[in-house]
Structure formats: C-alpha cells, structure tokens
Motif scaffolding. Structure first.
Motif, PDB file in Angstrom:
ATOM      1  N   LEU A  42      39.764  49.234  50.419  1.00 56.76           N
ATOM      2  CA  LEU A  42      41.140  48.757  50.429  1.00 56.76           C
ATOM      3  C   LEU A  42      41.412  47.822  49.261  1.00 56.76           C
ATOM      4  CD1 LEU A  42      41.731  48.172  54.245  1.00 56.76           C
ATOM      5  CD2 LEU A  42      42.636  50.004  52.817  1.00 56.76           C
ATOM      6  N   ASN A  43      40.450  46.990  48.907  1.00 57.34           N
ATOM      7  CA  ASN A  43      40.626  46.126  47.743  1.00 57.34           C
ATOM      8  C   ASN A  43      40.781  46.952  46.469  1.00 57.34           C
ATOM      9  OD1 ASN A  43      40.591  43.616  49.004  1.00 57.34           O
ATOM     10  ND2 ASN A  43      38.365  43.430  48.910  1.00 57.34           N
ATOM     11  N   ARG A  44      40.015  48.026  46.361  1.00 58.41           N
ATOM     12  CA  ARG A  44      40.165  48.900  45.186  1.00 58.41           C
ATOM     13  C   ARG A  44      41.535  49.559  45.166  1.00 58.41           C
ATOM     14  NH1 ARG A  44      34.525  49.925  46.049  1.00 58.41           N
ATOM     15  NH2 ARG A  44      35.007  51.596  47.525  1.00 58.41           N
TER      16      ARG A  44
ATOM     17  N   HIS B 201      40.011  48.896  59.376  1.00 57.96           N
ATOM     18  CA  HIS B 201      40.555  47.936  58.415  1.00 57.96           C
ATOM     19  C   HIS B 201      41.979  48.332  58.027  1.00 57.96           C
ATOM     20  CE1 HIS B 201      36.288  47.266  58.231  1.00 57.96           C
ATOM     21  NE2 HIS B 201      36.382  46.322  57.301  1.00 57.96           N
ATOM     22  N   LEU B 202      42.795  47.317  57.754  1.00 58.38           N
ATOM     23  CA  LEU B 202      44.189  47.538  57.381  1.00 58.38           C
ATOM     24  C   LEU B 202      44.502  46.822  56.080  1.00 58.38           C
ATOM     25  CD1 LEU B 202      47.185  48.370  58.072  1.00 58.38           C
ATOM     26  CD2 LEU B 202      47.368  46.125  59.166  1.00 58.38           C
ATOM     27  N   GLY B 203      45.112  47.533  55.160  1.00 57.26           N
ATOM     28  CA  GLY B 203      45.565  46.936  53.909  1.00 57.26           C
ATOM     29  C   GLY B 203      47.081  46.993  53.817  1.00 57.26           C
ATOM     30  N   SER B 204      47.694  45.935  53.301  1.00 52.24           N
ATOM     31  CA  SER B 204      49.147  45.879  53.157  1.00 52.24           C
ATOM     32  C   SER B 204      49.513  45.398  51.758  1.00 52.24           C
ATOM     33  CB  SER B 204      49.768  44.924  54.189  1.00 52.24           C
ATOM     34  OG  SER B 204      49.603  45.397  55.497  1.00 52.24           O
TER      35      SER B 204
ATOM     36  N   LEU C 161      53.626  49.021  51.526  1.00 53.09           N
ATOM     37  CA  LEU C 161      52.542  49.996  51.575  1.00 53.09           C
ATOM     38  C   LEU C 161      51.570  49.578  52.668  1.00 53.09           C
ATOM     39  CD1 LEU C 161      50.577  51.559  48.629  1.00 53.09           C
ATOM     40  CD2 LEU C 161      49.313  50.379  50.439  1.00 53.09           C
ATOM     41  N   ARG C 162      51.193  50.516  53.539  1.00 49.52           N
ATOM     42  CA  ARG C 162      50.186  50.276  54.555  1.00 49.52           C
ATOM     43  C   ARG C 162      49.067  51.289  54.363  1.00 49.52           C
ATOM     44  NH1 ARG C 162      52.426  45.978  56.010  1.00 49.52           N
ATOM     45  NH2 ARG C 162      53.681  45.742  57.907  1.00 49.52           N
ATOM     46  N   SER C 163      47.836  50.804  54.480  1.00 52.62           N
ATOM     47  CA  SER C 163      46.697  51.676  54.278  1.00 52.62           C
ATOM     48  C   SER C 163      45.619  51.375  55.313  1.00 52.62           C
ATOM     49  CB  SER C 163      46.130  51.497  52.863  1.00 52.62           C
ATOM     50  OG  SER C 163      45.200  52.503  52.564  1.00 52.62           O
TER      51      SER C 163
END
Length: 288
Positions: free
Chosen positions: A262-264, A206-209, A252-254
């Motif tokens: 990732l939502n948290r 999963h990728l968070g931006s 920011l990339r996570s």
C-alpha cells in the motif's frame, strides 16, 4: 458521557498548534505551540522547493483508552507544508472508552499541504476515532495518504481491534461563503466471531486511503490513478466529489494484505502529483 470521556475532553493528552507562513521564499513556522504528549521535531527541507517538513512526535508511544489528541495546522497563503510522523500511530487496548484524534487543517490561497503519516496500527480490543476538519481555498492543494493495519494478536488472529472510525469533513472557503465539498466517513468494525478476516474487507487485512483536493483534479486524473494502481497487489477504487468553487476532491481506497504494498501504491500516486503539479521529486523521508 462517562467520567473518563469527560476528563479526556477537558484535558487532552496532547495538543499541537502550527501555523506556517512564507518568509524569504521559504515556508517557516509563524506560530508553534505544544502541550502534553505531542510535539514536532526541528523543521527541515527535503528539496529546494521551499516546502517545509515537520515530523509529528508522540513521546508516549501510543494511544490508550479515553486519550484525546488535538492537532491544529494552518498553511498560510502560498505556504508549502509536509507533515509526517516519526513512527506508526499505535492504538492499544481502550477499555472503558475509545481513543480519539481531532485534527483541524486550514489552507490559505495557493497553499500546499501534504500529509504522509506512517501507518495506523490498531491492536487487540482497540477502539479509535479520528476526526479531521479541513478548510481549503479554491487555489489550495491538499494531498493526504494513510494506511491502516491490524496489530499483532497473541493468538495470531487478525482483526482483533473493536472499531475504527475515520471521518474527513472538507469545506471550500470562497468569497461567497464556505461550502462543504465532501464528507468522507469510514467505519471499520470487524465481526465479533471472525478470526480470519475472510468475508470482511473482501478478505484483505490492510486499508490504504488517498484524499486529494485541488482545482486540477478531474476524471482524467481518476482514470490515470486507476491505471497506475492496477499494477499493484491490491484491490483499488477511485471516486470524485462534486466541484465546489472550482475545486474537486478525489478519494482513493485500496485493500491489500501488506503495508509495504500500500505504501508503494500510494507513493506512486503522490509521486505523480508531486512531479506534475509541484515539480518535486518523489518523497524520500529517510526515517530508518
């Protein structure tokens, strides 16, 4: 250009136009138009800040091959807008051509625009392009968060989608002219023979931006975000753009194996900005 792509360009599956202005101390729609498989629900207000919340809806439920969706949103001078989605954006199989979303965002002086969509889910054999063109003013404030996750596959394997291209082009409009602040180009193309994801995206699924554009963005905020995200089960990096017209961008990339994580993480970062910059509580969209 194939016939399918040409048809999609000429006739989008869904179009949405939304212009928000300030009236009577609250942000309200000054212009609203939709056609096809895109619309927004009745606006509502989550707190007493005057920020209006619109929920974007795709009655069709998913994006398919050669689908084109066009979204145009303008936050006028002083307007405060929160744009979210009713549910996850799902990209199903796209044989013959990719699905595409084109979004244009324009922020006036002192405008605040916050994008908090549900996750983007790419299923087996999906190809998707998302192009976002953003124009801000030196006093504007933009916060965009997004989570990308692979969809379920019949054989249980990860990364069965073909390709995701996410492109953010950000400009700053000043009295001297409009200049580019950043070009954020993300391409995810899973290896054809990789069924586990190991060795790809550092083994995460999963990728968070998070993209923030504001005159108050600086190195201290980047370091604060880095410290804030260290307590989450994710691998995170933070970078800054150059300063244009007094405005700086932060990206920011996570990487993680969990949408919820990732939502948290992104929620913690946006909560910090909402409280510090806008005097608003953390987001609680209460969709479910």
């Amino acid at each position: 250009m194939t016939a399918a792509v040409a048809a999609a360009v000429e006739s989008p599956m869904g179009e949405l136009e939304l212009v928000v202005a300030v009236r009577g101390g609250r942000s309200v729609a000054a212009h609203q138009y939709h056609r096809g498989a895109l619309r927004v629900l009745r606006p509502h207000y989550l707190d007493d800040s005057g920020q209006v919340c619109y929920v974007l809806v795709n009655p069709g439920g998913a994006y398919l091959g050669a689908d084109l969706y066009v979204i145009d949103v303008e936050a006028g001078d002083g307007a405060k807008v929160l744009l979210t989605t009713q549910s996850a954006t799902k990209i199903y199989r796209t044989p013959g051509s990719f699905a595409e979303q084109r979004m244009t965002l324009r922020l006036g002086e002192g405008a605040q625009l916050e994008l908090a969509p549900d996750q983007l889910i790419a299923y087996r054999e999906a190809s998707y392009r998302q192009n976002t063109h953003i124009t801000v003013r030196p006093s504007s404030s933009l916060v965009m968060a997004e989570v990308v996750t692979p969809g379920w596959s019949p054989d249980g394997a990860s990364f069965r989608y073909e390709e995701l291209r996410l492109r953010n082009e950000i400009h700053v409009a000043t009295p001297e002219g409009t200049r580019m602040l950043a070009l954020d180009n993300l391409l995810i193309r899973p290896p054809l023979n990789d069924v586990t994801g190991l060795g790809f995206m550092e083994g995460f699924s999963h990728l968070g931006s998070l993209v923030v554009v504001d005159a108050r963005v600086d190195q201290a905020l980047a370091e604060e975000f880095h410290a804030l995200t260290a307590g989450h089960d994710a691998h995170t990096g933070v970078s800054l753009t150059a300063c244009v017209g007094g405005t700086t961008g932060l990206v920011l990339r996570s990487l993680s194996n969990s949408t919820e994580e990732l939502n948290r993480l992104l929620g913690a970062c946006t909560a910090l900005l909402r409280e510090r910059w806008y005097g608003q509580p953390p987001l609680n969209l209460r969709k479910y």
